[in-house]
Design an enzyme around this catalytic site. Structure first.
Site, PDB file in Angstrom:
ATOM      1  N   GLY A 190      38.171  37.992  38.866  1.00 41.94           N
ATOM      2  CA  GLY A 190      36.866  38.556  39.156  1.00 41.94           C
ATOM      3  C   GLY A 190      36.861  39.960  38.321  1.00 41.94           C
ATOM      4  O   GLY A 190      37.843  40.501  37.573  1.00 41.94           O
ATOM      5  N   SER A 191      35.430  40.254  38.521  1.00 42.70           N
ATOM      6  CA  SER A 191      35.277  41.666  37.786  1.00 42.70           C
ATOM      7  C   SER A 191      34.198  42.232  38.313  1.00 42.70           C
ATOM      8  O   SER A 191      33.441  41.807  38.981  1.00 42.70           O
ATOM      9  CB  SER A 191      34.939  41.201  36.403  1.00 42.70           C
ATOM     10  OG  SER A 191      34.550  42.188  35.523  1.00 42.70           O
ATOM     11  N   GLY A 192      34.096  43.557  38.238  1.00 45.25           N
ATOM     12  CA  GLY A 192      32.883  44.413  38.624  1.00 45.25           C
ATOM     13  C   GLY A 192      32.752  44.470  40.173  1.00 45.25           C
ATOM     14  O   GLY A 192      31.822  44.592  40.883  1.00 45.25           O
ATOM     15  N   SER A 193      34.090  44.452  40.869  1.00 41.15           N
ATOM     16  CA  SER A 193      34.143  44.375  42.387  1.00 41.15           C
ATOM     17  C   SER A 193      33.537  43.562  42.963  1.00 41.15           C
ATOM     18  O   SER A 193      33.193  43.630  44.335  1.00 41.15           O
ATOM     19  CB  SER A 193      33.693  46.082  42.673  1.00 41.15           C
ATOM     20  OG  SER A 193      34.395  47.041  42.235  1.00 41.15           O
ATOM     21  N   GLY A 208      33.051  40.651  45.361  1.00 38.74           N
ATOM     22  CA  GLY A 208      33.784  39.907  46.431  1.00 38.74           C
ATOM     23  C   GLY A 208      34.897  40.789  46.834  1.00 38.74           C
ATOM     24  O   GLY A 208      35.662  40.166  47.717  1.00 38.74           O
ATOM     25  N   ARG A 260      41.042  44.096  28.257  1.00 41.20           N
ATOM     26  CA  ARG A 260      39.867  44.210  27.409  1.00 41.20           C
ATOM     27  C   ARG A 260      39.334  45.710  27.457  1.00 41.20           C
ATOM     28  O   ARG A 260      39.985  46.606  28.234  1.00 41.20           O
ATOM     29  CB  ARG A 260      38.855  43.406  28.035  1.00 41.20           C
ATOM     30  CG  ARG A 260      38.670  43.683  29.550  1.00 41.20           C
ATOM     31  CD  ARG A 260      37.182  43.206  30.157  1.00 41.20           C
ATOM     32  NE  ARG A 260      37.249  43.398  31.517  1.00 41.20           N
ATOM     33  CZ  ARG A 260      36.860  44.430  32.342  1.00 41.20           C
ATOM     34  NH1 ARG A 260      36.719  45.530  31.535  1.00 41.20           N
ATOM     35  NH2 ARG A 260      36.685  44.662  33.458  1.00 41.20           N
TER      36      ARG A 260
END
Length: 451
Positions: free
Chosen positions: A156-159, A161, A284
């Site tokens: 995942g990404s961006g917090s 969940g 990244r």
């Protein structure tokens, strides 16, 4: 052959995606965005970016599109600014014989459990963790680790969940929600496994690494629990030298342990007493406009460095200034709306009048309903500042954010965020006066050259 192309496989929806294309064009290389839905990225149409519509989640379809482009022009490099496609970009670059990170290392890094196992095996400190695939397993893991715990997707990404659970009931509820999901927020298949990990209460930082070189340490602002929305960043972080050195050494050790070392890595850590522990390594560039803050504070253009590395061109990371930069994201704690167009414009104008502000923007249209942020998608806008020191930039960002919040109806203070103190205490989310007092202390430390 007609010119050289930089292939951009999907993009992040905010942040550096647009800048990747701009920096490629500035280097004389034509950027081409390959996407299942180019309309997802408004900047592509606004900037006249060449796009190719292809199912980027289908390796065969993607490779066919790449080969077609290669028949008409030279492919100079392949990149992605999307967390979900960095491994795909690395695989395509490798098939073309172009520079890039090791695809296997990127793929392993993107799985948070595999990443933690590699780090722990190499002696890099991480939180306690357990991967599970059933709700009952999540509850058992939380009981073993000790409450509260963080429950999150393994990818995942961006917090998205990510949630702090204070009771076994909360663990069961959130684990059930995550395990029931079949796709993520990008519409990609979601793994059927989740991660339960110990909650660290120390201050949070990131270290921006290029190759095996730590470029800068960033103080991160995270909104109040139970979610972990990043609400701002300050850099360079105001830190005692021994803590800064410990963070950077830990970040570089993590990058090495994961088999990375080409291009950028964004390493997130928390201080656990005097011990840095790696929360996660992202193979990244950082999101959240951190590369723009680095450019403003240090004169190092990480986006250009990444583009040039992908194209096999020389890269320089020479610092040409010693200043400070900050970003604050506008979030709210209760449901409401943005005001009418005139109120929104007035708030933007007032925010931009703060002398150190270099950018102020709202992401939503006037009179749009808004509510508390659960992850990065709930952020409503941002202000970016550049000042003579980290504290000066942070102070200006706080002031500009308050002015930007005038766009809300009824007018309200933005969500309270605790800027980092010069000690290792955790955020306590106090009022604005306390935040400003802490920044004054940071400024005095800057002037005394303690950090």
């Amino acid at each position: 052959m007609n010119g050289r192309l930089l292939l951009l496989i999907e993009s992040n929806t905010t942040g550096t995606g647009r800048q990747f294309a701009q920096r490629a064009a500035a280097a004389g290389i034509e950027p081409v965005l390959l996407s299942a839905d180019p309309g997802r990225y408004p900047y592509a149409a606004e900037d006249g970016l060449r796009t190719v519509t292809v199912d980027t989640a289908d390796p065969a379809a993607l490779w066919s599109a790449v080969r077609e482009l290669a028949e008409a022009a030279e492919i100079a490099g392949v990149l992605s600014s999307s967390e979900y496609f960095v491994a795909t970009a690395a695989e395509v670059a490798a098939r073309l014989g172009l520079p890039g990170p090791a695809a296997d290392a990127v793929r392993a890094c993107r799985n948070k459990t595999a990443q933690r196992r590699l780090l722990a095996g190499a002696g890099v400190p991480v939180p306690g963790f357990t991967e599970v695939g059933e709700v009952a397993e999540a509850v058992d893991a939380a009981a073993r680790l000790g409450l509260p715990v963080v429950v999150k997707p393994v990818q995942g990404s961006g917090s998205v969940g990510v949630r702090l659970c204070a009771s076994l009931g909360e663990v069961a509820d959130h684990a059930g929600t995550l395990l029931a999901a079949t796709v993520n927020e990008r519409g990609l298949a979601a793994p059927t496994r989740i991660l339960v990990e110990s909650y660290l209460t120390g201050r949070e930082f990131s270290v921006e690494v290029v190759g095996h070189e730590a470029v800068v340490t960033v103080a991160k602002h995270v909104g109040p629990p139970p979610v972990f929305v990043e609400t701002g960043h300050d850099l360079p972080a105001a830190l005692l030298a021994r803590r800064r050195d410990a963070l950077t050494a830990c970040a570089v050790a993590a990058v090495r342990a994961l088999g990375l070392g080409w291009g950028a890595a964004h390493v997130e850590l928390r201080l656990d007493g005097d011990t840095p522990r790696v929360i996660e390594v992202n193979p990244r560039l950082a999101g959240g406009m951190i590369p723009e803050l680095v450019r403003r504070a240090c004169g190092i253009d990480l986006v250009t460095a990444q583009v040039r590395a992908a194209a096999g061109l020389p890269v320089t990371l020479e610092r040409d200034r010693d200043a400070g930069a900050s970003i604050r994201f506008l979030t709210v704690e209760t449901a409401g709306t943005l005001g009418p167009a005139d109120a929104v414009e007035e708030a933007l104008v007032r925010a931009r009048e703060v002398p150190e502000v270099v950018d102020a923007v709202l992401y939503r249209a006037p009179e749009t309903p808004v509510g508390p942020a659960e992850d990065f998608r709930g952020r409503l806008g941002h202000v970016i500042t550049a000042g003579s020191s980290t504290a000066a930039a942070a102070r200006a960002a706080e002031e500009a954010l308050t002015r930007l919040a005038g766009a809300l109806r009824p007018p309200a203070e933005p969500s309270t965020v605790q800027p980092p103190a010069p000690t290792d205490t955790a955020p306590d989310h106090k009022d604005r006066k306390d935040r400003m007092d802490r920044m004054d202390r940071m400024d005095r430390m800057d002037r005394q050259e303690i950090v």
